[in-house]
Structure formats: structure tokens, C-alpha cells
Scaffold this motif. Structure first.
Motif, PDB file in Angstrom:
ATOM      1  N   VAL A  20       0.840  -1.200   0.000  1.00 21.73           N
ATOM      2  CA  VAL A  20       0.000   0.000   0.000  1.00 21.73           C
ATOM      3  C   VAL A  20       0.875   1.250   0.000  1.00 21.73           C
ATOM      4  O   VAL A  20       0.667   2.189  -0.783  1.00 21.73           O
ATOM      5  CB  VAL A  20      -0.948   0.004   1.218  1.00 21.73           C
ATOM      6  CG1 VAL A  20      -1.740   1.310   1.267  1.00 21.73           C
ATOM      7  CG2 VAL A  20      -1.885  -1.193   1.163  1.00 21.73           C
ATOM      8  N   THR A  21       1.864   1.280   0.872  1.00 21.88           N
ATOM      9  CA  THR A  21       2.781   2.420   0.931  1.00 21.88           C
ATOM     10  C   THR A  21       3.503   2.609  -0.392  1.00 21.88           C
ATOM     11  O   THR A  21       3.623   3.731  -0.910  1.00 21.88           O
ATOM     12  CB  THR A  21       3.813   2.217   2.055  1.00 21.88           C
ATOM     13  OG1 THR A  21       3.130   2.089   3.305  1.00 21.88           O
ATOM     14  CG2 THR A  21       4.785   3.383   2.127  1.00 21.88           C
ATOM     15  N   ASN A  23       2.583   1.565  -3.436  1.00 18.00           N
ATOM     16  CA  ASN A  23       1.675   1.974  -4.507  1.00 18.00           C
ATOM     17  C   ASN A  23       1.255   3.440  -4.370  1.00 18.00           C
ATOM     18  O   ASN A  23       1.113   4.151  -5.372  1.00 18.00           O
ATOM     19  CB  ASN A  23       0.438   1.080  -4.524  1.00 18.00           C
ATOM     20  CG  ASN A  23       0.747  -0.322  -5.027  1.00 18.00           C
ATOM     21  OD1 ASN A  23       1.728  -0.528  -5.743  1.00 18.00           O
ATOM     22  ND2 ASN A  23      -0.083  -1.289  -4.655  1.00 18.00           N
ATOM     23  N   GLU A  24       1.042   3.893  -3.139  1.00 17.06           N
ATOM     24  CA  GLU A  24       0.680   5.295  -2.933  1.00 17.06           C
ATOM     25  C   GLU A  24       1.799   6.214  -3.435  1.00 17.06           C
ATOM     26  O   GLU A  24       1.550   7.252  -4.050  1.00 17.06           O
ATOM     27  CB  GLU A  24       0.411   5.565  -1.450  1.00 17.06           C
ATOM     28  CG  GLU A  24      -0.859   4.940  -0.915  1.00 17.06           C
ATOM     29  CD  GLU A  24      -2.109   5.661  -1.409  1.00 17.06           C
ATOM     30  OE1 GLU A  24      -1.991   6.784  -1.940  1.00 17.06           O
ATOM     31  OE2 GLU A  24      -3.205   5.089  -1.272  1.00 17.06           O
ATOM     32  N   SER A  25       3.030   5.830  -3.168  1.00 18.36           N
ATOM     33  CA  SER A  25       4.163   6.639  -3.625  1.00 18.36           C
ATOM     34  C   SER A  25       4.257   6.641  -5.141  1.00 18.36           C
ATOM     35  O   SER A  25       4.516   7.679  -5.766  1.00 18.36           O
ATOM     36  CB  SER A  25       5.466   6.107  -3.018  1.00 18.36           C
ATOM     37  OG  SER A  25       5.451   6.228  -1.608  1.00 18.36           O
ATOM     38  N   LEU A  27       1.789   6.299  -7.236  1.00 13.97           N
ATOM     39  CA  LEU A  27       0.695   7.117  -7.760  1.00 13.97           C
ATOM     40  C   LEU A  27       1.032   8.606  -7.677  1.00 13.97           C
ATOM     41  O   LEU A  27       0.723   9.380  -8.586  1.00 13.97           O
ATOM     42  CB  LEU A  27      -0.596   6.823  -6.991  1.00 13.97           C
ATOM     43  CG  LEU A  27      -1.251   5.466  -7.263  1.00 13.97           C
ATOM     44  CD1 LEU A  27      -2.409   5.226  -6.299  1.00 13.97           C
ATOM     45  CD2 LEU A  27      -1.743   5.383  -8.704  1.00 13.97           C
ATOM     46  N   LYS A  28       1.658   9.011  -6.583  1.00 16.83           N
ATOM     47  CA  LYS A  28       2.032  10.421  -6.450  1.00 16.83           C
ATOM     48  C   LYS A  28       3.108  10.791  -7.465  1.00 16.83           C
ATOM     49  O   LYS A  28       3.043  11.851  -8.106  1.00 16.83           O
ATOM     50  CB  LYS A  28       2.516  10.715  -5.033  1.00 16.83           C
ATOM     51  CG  LYS A  28       2.898  12.178  -4.814  1.00 16.83           C
ATOM     52  CD  LYS A  28       3.236  12.480  -3.371  1.00 16.83           C
ATOM     53  CE  LYS A  28       1.994  12.574  -2.519  1.00 16.83           C
ATOM     54  NZ  LYS A  28       2.295  13.095  -1.151  1.00 16.83           N
ATOM     55  N   SER A  69      -5.124  10.836  -8.188  1.00 19.84           N
ATOM     56  CA  SER A  69      -4.125   9.950  -8.785  1.00 19.84           C
ATOM     57  C   SER A  69      -4.712   8.655  -9.328  1.00 19.84           C
ATOM     58  O   SER A  69      -4.053   7.941 -10.076  1.00 19.84           O
ATOM     59  CB  SER A  69      -3.042   9.623  -7.750  1.00 19.84           C
ATOM     60  OG  SER A  69      -3.607   8.944  -6.632  1.00 19.84           O
ATOM     61  N   HIS A  70      -5.974   8.347  -8.957  1.00 25.32           N
ATOM     62  CA  HIS A  70      -6.557   7.071  -9.385  1.00 25.32           C
ATOM     63  C   HIS A  70      -8.072   7.152  -9.230  1.00 25.32           C
ATOM     64  O   HIS A  70      -8.589   7.943  -8.427  1.00 25.32           O
ATOM     65  CB  HIS A  70      -5.994   5.924  -8.538  1.00 25.32           C
ATOM     66  CG  HIS A  70      -6.304   4.567  -9.084  1.00 25.32           C
ATOM     67  ND1 HIS A  70      -7.399   3.845  -8.669  1.00 25.32           N
ATOM     68  CD2 HIS A  70      -5.666   3.803 -10.012  1.00 25.32           C
ATOM     69  CE1 HIS A  70      -7.424   2.689  -9.312  1.00 25.32           C
ATOM     70  NE2 HIS A  70      -6.388   2.637 -10.137  1.00 25.32           N
ATOM     71  N   LYS A  73      -9.465   7.013  -5.793  1.00 26.42           N
ATOM     72  CA  LYS A  73      -9.131   8.087  -4.858  1.00 26.42           C
ATOM     73  C   LYS A  73     -10.081   9.262  -5.048  1.00 26.42           C
ATOM     74  O   LYS A  73     -10.586   9.518  -6.139  1.00 26.42           O
ATOM     75  CB  LYS A  73      -7.691   8.566  -5.081  1.00 26.42           C
ATOM     76  CG  LYS A  73      -6.650   7.463  -5.036  1.00 26.42           C
ATOM     77  CD  LYS A  73      -6.497   6.904  -3.641  1.00 26.42           C
ATOM     78  CE  LYS A  73      -5.411   5.857  -3.591  1.00 26.42           C
ATOM     79  NZ  LYS A  73      -5.269   5.269  -2.232  1.00 26.42           N
ATOM     80  N   GLN A  76      -7.195  14.757  -3.836  1.00 25.24           N
ATOM     81  CA  GLN A  76      -5.992  14.714  -3.010  1.00 25.24           C
ATOM     82  C   GLN A  76      -5.280  16.058  -3.085  1.00 25.24           C
ATOM     83  O   GLN A  76      -5.530  16.859  -3.989  1.00 25.24           O
ATOM     84  CB  GLN A  76      -5.070  13.582  -3.486  1.00 25.24           C
ATOM     85  CG  GLN A  76      -5.702  12.202  -3.382  1.00 25.24           C
ATOM     86  CD  GLN A  76      -4.913  11.153  -4.140  1.00 25.24           C
ATOM     87  OE1 GLN A  76      -5.105  10.967  -5.335  1.00 25.24           O
ATOM     88  NE2 GLN A  76      -4.018  10.467  -3.444  1.00 25.24           N
TER      89      GLN A  76
END
Length: 245
Positions: A20-21, A23-25, A27-28, A69-70, A73, A76
Motif C-alpha cells: 500500500v505504501t 503503490n501510494e508513492s 501514484l504520487k 491519482s486514481h 481516490k 488529493q
């Protein structure tokens, strides 16, 4: 722990759900590989289409960049760092985040580059920006591509120091939000009727005589404003009047 520039979460030993961490990075990073924004929004939008980004100008997230980003989401927010530069598609110019404000630093050139690599037209080359601290700090006074039609009331945005205005109707001007100490204003009269301007009360004119707009069709007047130290007042100076093609 977070990274210094984009505040991305770092994985730590023994952490659960590292994917999760990670993938979040990703996406950013994917959202900000292209450092451009579509424009400015006064308020946070209910949703932001994928691929679009906007700078918020008011409220809790003032100066933040909002994006999505998705599909999974919502809206953001990215908090800019000192010295960050983005390109505004709406303003057709580069914006610098400097001392908690976005300021225009240069407009994109329409002409091809010179043989020596320097930009021509409305832009300046990187060496000039790097060597001239004042130019970076306050932004360049670059000429607009077109006159901006104004009606009834025009409230000048904070991040511009050069305005090209076209009188669609009688108009009241407001420069309270302007951040710069000096502002240049080109005003073009309506082509088929003489429109009038009402200047704000916080502009002081020589002998108390405010600028009166030239009445000839398409006439152009030029006015400069100088902000007074320790005051909300400007000094108004009429540079020229009744310029005609």
C-alpha cells in the motif's frame, strides 16, 4: 518517515501492508512527473478528473495543488515547497512558489529559440532567472497575449504585475490583492461605445485628479501603480493616453 520533497511515506522494517505504501508513492510520482497545473480554483472542487491538477487560492488548502491519482481516490492535495516551479496551462506561464505565494515568473515564448539557446519573446532563459534574484522573487512583467475583457468589476489577482484590460462595459477596478510593489496596466477602450473606469479610493493621484479613460474607439491608456510602504495605498501615474492603431 517521509521523503523531503514530495512527502512520500517510506517503508520501514517489519511494516505491514508495504504494498500500500509503495503503490501510494508510485501514484504520487505518476501524478507529478508532468509538473503542470491546469489552472487555479477559488474553492476545492468536488472532484478532479484524472490527469488534471489545480492550485487552490482560498480556504484551508490555499496554495495546495489538488489532484486525483486514481479512480479509487477522491480529491488529493499536495503541499508545495519553497522554490517549486510549475507551468500553468490556463495562464500560459510558469509559476514559482515563493514565500508562501505562487507568483508568475515568466510566460512561455511563442517564437522558436535563438541559435544561442536563449528563449525569445515573452520568456527569459534559465541563466537569466538564476542570475537575477529579483526577477525570480517578484516575477517578470511579461506582456499578455490578448487583452482581457472586463465587465462591471475587475478584481486583480495577486500573482500578476502586468494587466492588459479591454472595457466591455463601465468597470470598477480593485487592486487590493496585488502582491507587487509596482503594477503596469494597459487599458483599451471599447470599439463601439465609450466606457468609463472607476478607480479605487486607495489610489493617490497627482493633484487629486484620477485617470479618466480616453473615449476614442479602441484607444489605449497606460497607467502604473506604486504601492506605498507601510500602507494599503498606491500612487497612480498616467504614463500615456489615447494611443491608437
Amino acid at each position: 518517515m517521509q521523503t523531503n520533497n514530495f512527502d512520500m511515506e517510506l517503508m520501514v522494517p517489519g511494516q505491514e501492508n508495504k504494498d500500500v505504501t509503495f503503490n501510494e508513492s508510485l501514484l504520487k510520482i505518476d501524478s507529478f512527473l508532468n509538473l503542470s497545473v491546469n489552472g487555479f480554483r477559488d474553492e476545492v472542487p468536488d472532484e478532479v478528473p484524472l490527469g488534471e491538477k489545480y492550485i487552490i487560492t482560498n480556504g484551508e488548502y490555499q496554495h495546495h495543488i489538488c489532484y486525483s491519482s486514481h479512480e479509487s481516490k477522491g480529491v488529493q492535495y499536495f503541499r508545495p515547497k519553497q522554490g517549486m516551479v510549475v507551468f500553468s496551462v490556463q495562464a500560459h506561464s510558469f509559476m514559482l512558489y515563493h514565500e508562501h505565494n505562487w507568483v508568475e515568473i515568466m510566460q512561455a515564448a511563442h517564437e522558436p529559440p535563438r541559435e544561442d539557446g536563449a528563449m525569445v519573446g515573452g520568456a527569459v532563459d534559465a541563466a537569466v532567472v538564476a542570475d537575477d534574484a529579483d526577477a525570480v522573487n517578484v516575477g517578470g512583467a511579461y506582456v499578455d497575449d490578448n487583452f482581457t475583457g472586463i465587465d462591471d468589476e475587475f478584481i486583480a489577482p495577486p500573482n500578476k504585475k502586468h494587466f492588459s484590460l479591454y472595457l466591455n462595459s463601465n468597470t470598477t477596478l480593485n487592486f487590493d490583492n496585488v502582491l507587487f510593489s509596482e503594477v503596469t496596466i494597459l487599458i483599451k477602450q471599447c470599439y463601439n461605445a465609450a466606457r468609463s473606469l472607476t478607480w479605487p479610493h486607495n489610489i493617490l493621484w497627482p493633484d487629486g485628479s484620477a485617470h479618466i479613460m480616453s473615449e476614442a474607439p479602441n484607444a489605449i491608456d497606460i497607467v502604473k501603480l506604486y504601492r506605498m510602504p507601510e500602507s494599503t495605498h498606491f500612487l497612480g501615474k498616467i504614463i500615456g493616453q489615447n494611443y491608437q492603431f
